[in-house]
Enzyme design. Sequence first.
Site, PDB file in Angstrom:
ATOM      1  N   LYS A  49       0.883  -1.185   0.000  1.00  0.00           N
ATOM      2  CA  LYS A  49       0.000   0.000   0.000  1.00  0.00           C
ATOM      3  C   LYS A  49       0.910   1.221   0.000  1.00  0.00           C
ATOM      4  O   LYS A  49       1.414   1.633   1.042  1.00  0.00           O
ATOM      5  CB  LYS A  49      -0.877  -0.032   1.262  1.00  0.00           C
TER       6      LYS A  49
ATOM      7  N   GLU B 238       9.485   1.950  10.997  1.00  0.00           N
ATOM      8  CA  GLU B 238      10.508   2.983  10.743  1.00  0.00           C
ATOM      9  C   GLU B 238       9.779   4.316  10.758  1.00  0.00           C
ATOM     10  O   GLU B 238       8.982   4.595   9.863  1.00  0.00           O
ATOM     11  CB  GLU B 238      11.174   2.753   9.377  1.00  0.00           C
TER      12      GLU B 238
ATOM     13  N   CYS C 160      13.996  11.087   6.411  1.00  0.00           N
ATOM     14  CA  CYS C 160      13.766  10.725   7.821  1.00  0.00           C
ATOM     15  C   CYS C 160      15.023  10.943   8.645  1.00  0.00           C
ATOM     16  O   CYS C 160      14.949  11.306   9.814  1.00  0.00           O
ATOM     17  CB  CYS C 160      13.298   9.288   7.936  1.00  0.00           C
TER      18      CYS C 160
ATOM     19  N   GLU D 261       9.402  17.322  14.152  1.00  0.00           N
ATOM     20  CA  GLU D 261       9.884  16.977  12.811  1.00  0.00           C
ATOM     21  C   GLU D 261       9.194  17.877  11.781  1.00  0.00           C
ATOM     22  O   GLU D 261       7.964  17.898  11.696  1.00  0.00           O
ATOM     23  CB  GLU D 261       9.583  15.511  12.494  1.00  0.00           C
TER      24      GLU D 261
HETATM   25  P1  NAD Z   1       2.309   8.835   7.016  1.00  0.00           P
HETATM   26  O1  NAD Z   1       2.442   8.158   8.327  1.00  0.00           O
HETATM   27  O2  NAD Z   1       1.332   9.923   6.878  1.00  0.00           O
HETATM   28  O3  NAD Z   1       1.919   7.752   5.888  1.00  0.00           O
HETATM   29  C1  NAD Z   1       2.725   6.633   5.635  1.00  0.00           C
HETATM   30  C2  NAD Z   1       1.849   5.536   5.041  1.00  0.00           C
HETATM   31  O4  NAD Z   1       0.923   5.094   6.026  1.00  0.00           O
HETATM   32  C3  NAD Z   1       1.024   5.980   3.841  1.00  0.00           C
HETATM   33  O5  NAD Z   1       0.985   4.934   2.884  1.00  0.00           O
HETATM   34  C4  NAD Z   1      -0.352   6.199   4.446  1.00  0.00           C
HETATM   35  O6  NAD Z   1      -1.397   6.064   3.528  1.00  0.00           O
HETATM   36  C5  NAD Z   1      -0.384   5.091   5.480  1.00  0.00           C
HETATM   37  N1  NAD Z   1      -1.340   5.285   6.575  1.00  0.00           N
HETATM   38  C6  NAD Z   1      -1.785   6.452   7.096  1.00  0.00           C
HETATM   39  N2  NAD Z   1      -2.681   6.199   8.087  1.00  0.00           N
HETATM   40  C7  NAD Z   1      -2.782   4.852   8.197  1.00  0.00           C
HETATM   41  C8  NAD Z   1      -3.550   3.987   9.028  1.00  0.00           C
HETATM   42  N3  NAD Z   1      -4.387   4.457   9.966  1.00  0.00           N
HETATM   43  N4  NAD Z   1      -3.415   2.652   8.870  1.00  0.00           N
HETATM   44  C9  NAD Z   1      -2.563   2.158   7.949  1.00  0.00           C
HETATM   45  N5  NAD Z   1      -1.833   2.934   7.102  1.00  0.00           N
HETATM   46  C10 NAD Z   1      -1.944   4.265   7.239  1.00  0.00           C
HETATM   47  O7  NAD Z   1       3.777   9.287   6.627  1.00  0.00           O
HETATM   48  P2  NAD Z   1       4.221  10.155   5.358  1.00  0.00           P
HETATM   49  O8  NAD Z   1       3.793  11.554   5.588  1.00  0.00           O
HETATM   50  O9  NAD Z   1       3.809   9.444   4.120  1.00  0.00           O
HETATM   51  O10 NAD Z   1       5.818  10.050   5.439  1.00  0.00           O
HETATM   52  C11 NAD Z   1       6.637  10.912   6.129  1.00  0.00           C
HETATM   53  C12 NAD Z   1       7.047  10.310   7.467  1.00  0.00           C
HETATM   54  O11 NAD Z   1       7.737   9.076   7.246  1.00  0.00           O
HETATM   55  C13 NAD Z   1       8.016  11.181   8.240  1.00  0.00           C
HETATM   56  O12 NAD Z   1       7.665  11.194   9.593  1.00  0.00           O
HETATM   57  C14 NAD Z   1       9.363  10.461   8.058  1.00  0.00           C
HETATM   58  O13 NAD Z   1      10.317  10.696   9.058  1.00  0.00           O
HETATM   59  C15 NAD Z   1       8.914   9.037   8.035  1.00  0.00           C
HETATM   60  N6  NAD Z   1       9.934   8.193   7.401  1.00  0.00           N
HETATM   61  C16 NAD Z   1      10.676   7.375   8.200  1.00  0.00           C
HETATM   62  C17 NAD Z   1      11.681   6.598   7.629  1.00  0.00           C
HETATM   63  C18 NAD Z   1      12.520   5.686   8.488  1.00  0.00           C
HETATM   64  O14 NAD Z   1      13.164   4.802   7.929  1.00  0.00           O
HETATM   65  N7  NAD Z   1      12.548   5.846   9.805  1.00  0.00           N
HETATM   66  C19 NAD Z   1      11.919   6.662   6.248  1.00  0.00           C
HETATM   67  C20 NAD Z   1      11.132   7.517   5.481  1.00  0.00           C
HETATM   68  C21 NAD Z   1      10.135   8.276   6.067  1.00  0.00           C
END
Ligand code: NAD
Length: 504
Positions: free
Chosen positions: A191, A266, A300, A398
Amino acid sequence: MTFASVAANTHYVPQDLPTHIQHYINGEFVDSVGGMTFDVLDPVSNTNYATAAAGQKEDIDLAVAAAREAFVNGPWPKMKPRERARILNRIADAVEAQEERLAELETFDTGLPITQAKGQALRAAENFRFFADLIVAQFDDAMKVPGSQINYVNRKPIGVAGLITPWNTPFMLESWKLAPALATGNTVVLKPAEFTPLSASLWATIFKDAGLPDGVFNLVNGLGEEAGDALVKHPDVPLISFTGETTTGQTIFRNAATNLKGLSMELGGKSPCVVFADADLDAAIDSALFGVFSLNGERCTAGSRILVERAIYDEFCEKYAARARNIVVGDPHDPKTQVGALVHPEHFAKVASYVEIGKTEGRLLAGGGRPEHLPEGNYIAPTVFADVAPDARIFQEEIFGPVVAITPFENDDEALALANNTKYGLAAYIWTQNLTRAHNFSQNVEAGMVWLNSHNVRDLRTPFGGVKASGLGHEGGYRSIDFYTDQQAVHITLGTVHTPKFGA
Ligand code: NAD
């Protein structure tokens, strides 16, 4: 996918861009059962360039059923590691061969500078090659127990892996999960993030051409609260690998508890870059600029809090800000661009609001909002705030954009206390010529990964992951193999079995 040429308006638009993005279930591109769609924007013109199928529970049910059938009755989990590795290597070949196309689509969808998107495409290929080699090189551990036993560990694929990914460097981050999940014989439902669904469909064609059996890879686009939520709650999905925001991770953690799933998380970060007075200043400045302004700051592991020893603080701030003002911001497709457009107007609004907050919390040295030469699109000039106090929001929260907070420190103890003064614990960067100090600091800093006199480079054998609010578990190398396999212990007794004779 349906393809059509879209006329270029204000900027470069790739040829043959899809106007509609579908799911991929059991080897076929399909729409949502209920026909629902959502709009997909390009971050430079902020116009809808496509619709995407919006997956609901029934679409997830179909994808999980296909993946489950491929797991239980298909050839993939039973293949010898060498046979799976051959297909994984073909996938890597195809990704490398399509590097240019992948990069231009990724740049168009995310706003990431094209030169940086190319590197991400190659890294995705490397992930597949790496796990192809790893499963051939290692699998089951065997041990002879003194006396009369041989024990061995039978590593088995677990089943249908649910993979949920974010919008920053989407194709590469998807490869991080897809390569080990598939290498170990699982089947998957991916997804991807709703802001950037474009490149994920390319996996479907690449996998099919490489010989991956139908049903092994399934893709459902859609919103997190709909498609993502249904995947997390599905009883036939025993493990979820998630990358995204900490708050989303917390929701997923709660929802996955009902069926007690394996979880890898992550999450977000607010990583410190600590520069001591004895550091190689030029190298530290190069790295500290790259650390927060590459990938538009949508990284991230961004070193978004720079802590600088008082003796070099003024010199550091002056040189750093001068370089930040020189960074080329512009159309992400222009090879000269170093910072492109932020992914989406909603994210742009969030980052812009932090810039305004920063003006009340720190001393603005560079940037401070939209660059004058870019009146349209999600552009923010590289923004530098100095003298930021540790309780400031721009120090603690962040931002995930091209915004950095600089704070001075007096001694090693204060540097460590400042570095650890956050709920996050993803990465830390340390600049010093003193090896003992570097070693002590890395022992005590609360971060899953530490880079000493180095920027963000990682050998694929090492683990990737954070502590505190930055995550649970690790990805990378053998840690991914552990996550995606059951480790069944098998005990064999040699010779006569001497079982205590109960009831005899
Ligand atoms: P997000 O949490 O908004 O979304 C990530 C994914 O989760 C998307 O596919 C979204 O549709 C899905 N999602 C959202 N709500 C959900 C739910 N209730 N149930 C299941 N899935 C759900 O994150 P984003 O804005 O897409 O990404 C940015 C974030 O990701 C930042 O906080 C960044 O630090 C983090 N990130 C972390 C790493 C790491 O390796 N630690 C790497 C890249 C990004």
